[in-house]
Design a protein around this motif. Structure first.
Motif, mmCIF file in Angstrom:
data_model
loop_
_atom_site.group_PDB
_atom_site.id
_atom_site.type_symbol
_atom_site.label_atom_id
_atom_site.label_comp_id
_atom_site.label_asym_id
_atom_site.label_seq_id
_atom_site.Cartn_x
_atom_site.Cartn_y
_atom_site.Cartn_z
ATOM 1 N N GLY A 113 0.773 -1.232 0.000
ATOM 2 C CA GLY A 113 0.000 0.000 0.000
ATOM 3 C C GLY A 113 0.805 1.283 0.000
ATOM 4 O O GLY A 113 0.232 2.370 0.010
ATOM 5 N N TYR A 114 2.116 1.189 0.000
ATOM 6 C CA TYR A 114 2.943 2.396 0.013
ATOM 7 C C TYR A 114 3.080 2.963 -1.396
ATOM 8 O O TYR A 114 3.146 2.223 -2.369
ATOM 9 N N GLY A 115 3.144 4.284 -1.484
ATOM 10 C CA GLY A 115 3.440 4.944 -2.740
ATOM 11 C C GLY A 115 4.952 5.024 -2.882
ATOM 12 O O GLY A 115 5.628 5.539 -1.999
ATOM 13 N N VAL A 116 5.482 4.489 -3.959
ATOM 14 C CA VAL A 116 6.932 4.423 -4.138
ATOM 15 C C VAL A 116 7.310 4.972 -5.509
ATOM 16 O O VAL A 116 6.728 4.583 -6.517
ATOM 17 N N THR A 117 8.263 5.862 -5.517
ATOM 18 C CA THR A 117 8.891 6.293 -6.763
ATOM 19 C C THR A 117 10.311 5.771 -6.707
ATOM 20 O O THR A 117 11.004 5.970 -5.704
ATOM 21 N N SER A 118 10.741 5.086 -7.772
ATOM 22 C CA SER A 118 12.079 4.488 -7.735
ATOM 23 C C SER A 118 12.845 4.810 -9.012
ATOM 24 O O SER A 118 12.261 5.112 -10.043
ATOM 25 N N TRP A 119 14.145 4.726 -8.893
ATOM 26 C CA TRP A 119 15.032 4.941 -10.034
ATOM 27 C C TRP A 119 16.348 4.238 -9.735
ATOM 28 O O TRP A 119 16.681 3.963 -8.583
ATOM 29 N N GLU A 125 29.997 1.745 -4.620
ATOM 30 C CA GLU A 125 30.295 0.338 -4.842
ATOM 31 C C GLU A 125 29.436 -0.289 -5.939
ATOM 32 O O GLU A 125 29.254 -1.498 -5.975
ATOM 33 N N GLY A 126 28.858 0.525 -6.811
ATOM 34 C CA GLY A 126 28.123 -0.038 -7.944
ATOM 35 C C GLY A 126 26.672 0.400 -8.010
ATOM 36 O O GLY A 126 26.262 1.386 -7.420
ATOM 37 N N ASP A 127 25.886 -0.389 -8.774
ATOM 38 C CA ASP A 127 24.474 -0.065 -9.011
ATOM 39 C C ASP A 127 23.653 -0.163 -7.730
ATOM 40 O O ASP A 127 23.882 -1.035 -6.889
ATOM 41 N N ARG A 128 22.674 0.727 -7.640
ATOM 42 C CA ARG A 128 21.777 0.783 -6.489
ATOM 43 C C ARG A 128 20.359 1.035 -6.990
ATOM 44 O O ARG A 128 20.156 1.487 -8.113
ATOM 45 N N LEU A 129 19.395 0.784 -6.141
ATOM 46 C CA LEU A 129 18.018 1.161 -6.396
ATOM 47 C C LEU A 129 17.666 2.239 -5.379
ATOM 48 O O LEU A 129 17.759 2.012 -4.171
ATOM 49 N N ALA A 130 17.301 3.416 -5.859
ATOM 50 C CA ALA A 130 16.911 4.521 -4.978
ATOM 51 C C ALA A 130 15.389 4.632 -5.008
ATOM 52 O O ALA A 130 14.762 4.461 -6.061
ATOM 53 N N MET A 131 14.806 4.885 -3.858
ATOM 54 C CA MET A 131 13.352 4.993 -3.757
ATOM 55 C C MET A 131 12.976 6.152 -2.858
ATOM 56 O O MET A 131 13.689 6.468 -1.900
ATOM 57 N N GLN A 132 11.838 6.739 -3.178
ATOM 58 C CA GLN A 132 11.258 7.744 -2.307
ATOM 59 C C GLN A 132 9.858 7.248 -1.960
ATOM 60 O O GLN A 132 9.066 6.923 -2.848
#
Length: 189
Positions: A113-119, A125-132
């Motif tokens: 149920g959370y609203g998530v914006t990700s990029w 140290e490399g690739d990451r997933l960022a979310m708000q």
């Protein structure tokens, strides 16, 4: 009754705890933009303040009254903060950086149920997933637990937004989407 030292100390202590609790809540409601509720609380706050201060000023020759007033003030700050924590007014924005961009993090949070914006992001140290993620404050601790259960190494920063406008998520919160998802989760356990 007011001639009894212990009764006087107890009255001053209780009056100041109530006064400062109201003071703390009034300030919080003022900062949250709830001006009419803050004004309503301030009416009782000042009435209690005058009574408590009057009792102390009429008996300034007794140091125990002054000490009771000071201790009541300190306890009142704590009580006011505890009440505000229970009310959990407003929202929290949580920024999360996952150490593993391949986790279906966004989907798992949206399913709850959370609203998530990700990029996708690139860290040292490399690739990451960022979310708000935006959540009502009453679900903030549950959100942290959920994030840690998905990725114990996630980097989390939270702050309280001053203003929120637009987006689909605000409509979903008003419909109780997070609460409903949390209830379904509890039933599944």
């Amino acid at each position: 009754m007011l001639d009894n030292t212990l009764v006087m100390i107890a009255i001053i202590l209780i009056v100041n705890i109530v006064y400062v609790s109201f003071f703390t809540l009034r300030m919080i409601f003022t900062l949250k933009g709830k001006r009419y509720f803050a004004a309503f609380i301030s009416t009782f706050e000042i009435l209690i303040y005058i009574i408590g201060l009057g009792l102390v000023l009429d008996n300034l020759n007794k140091i125990e009254n002054v000490i009771a007033y000071a201790v009541g003030y300190g306890i009142g700050v704590i009580v006011g903060m505890k009440i505000e924590e229970k009310l959990a007014i407003g929202y929290t924005t949580v920024n999360v950086i996952s150490s593993d961009p391949d986790i279906e993090f966004t989907k798992m949070l949206r399913d709850k149920g959370y609203g998530v914006t990700s990029w996708y992001a690139y860290g040292m140290e490399g690739d990451r997933l960022a979310m708000q993620i935006l959540t009502p404050r009453k679900y903030e601790l549950l959100l942290y637990e959920t994030i840690k259960s998905i990725d114990p190494k996630a980097f989390i920063i939270a702050y309280e937004p001053k203003q929120i406008h637009g987006g689909f998520w605000v409509k979903q919160v008003k419909k109780g989407r997070i609460r409903n998802a949390q209830e379904e989760h509890q039933e599944a356990l």
